[in-house]
Design a protein around this motif. Sequence first.
Motif: not given
Length: 108
Positions: A11-12, A15-16
Motif C-alpha cells: 500500500l505504501k 501512495s506515490d
Amino acid sequence: MEQIHQMADKLKLLSDGTRLTILSLLKEREYCVCELVDVLEISQPGVSQHLRKLKSQGLVKEDKRGQWVYYSLSVDVPPYIKSVLDYTPDSMAILAALNKKGIVTVCK
C-alpha cells in the motif's frame, strides 16, 4: 503480523502518484518503458526505478522482447490492490489529463 507488514509495504507503493498512475495504466494493457516515459514525461531511469519497486512487491511483471521490456499488471495482485485500482481513472482519462492524445509505440 507478517501479513499486515506485507500489505503495508504494498500500500505504501500506491501512495506515490507516479506509481499509482503506472498501475492504473497497466490495468488495461501492457506498456513498454519507452511508452511510460512518453506518457509520464519523466526520465527512463525514473520510470525504471518505479517499475523496479512495483516488481519487487509482485505488482507488475516484465516481459523482455529483444532490447525492449514490457510491463503488465501481475495476475497475482492482491484483492485489496485491485480494489484500489477499481477507483482509479482509466487510461483514456489519464491520457486526457496529461494532454496526451494517444501513444505511438516507437519501441517495436
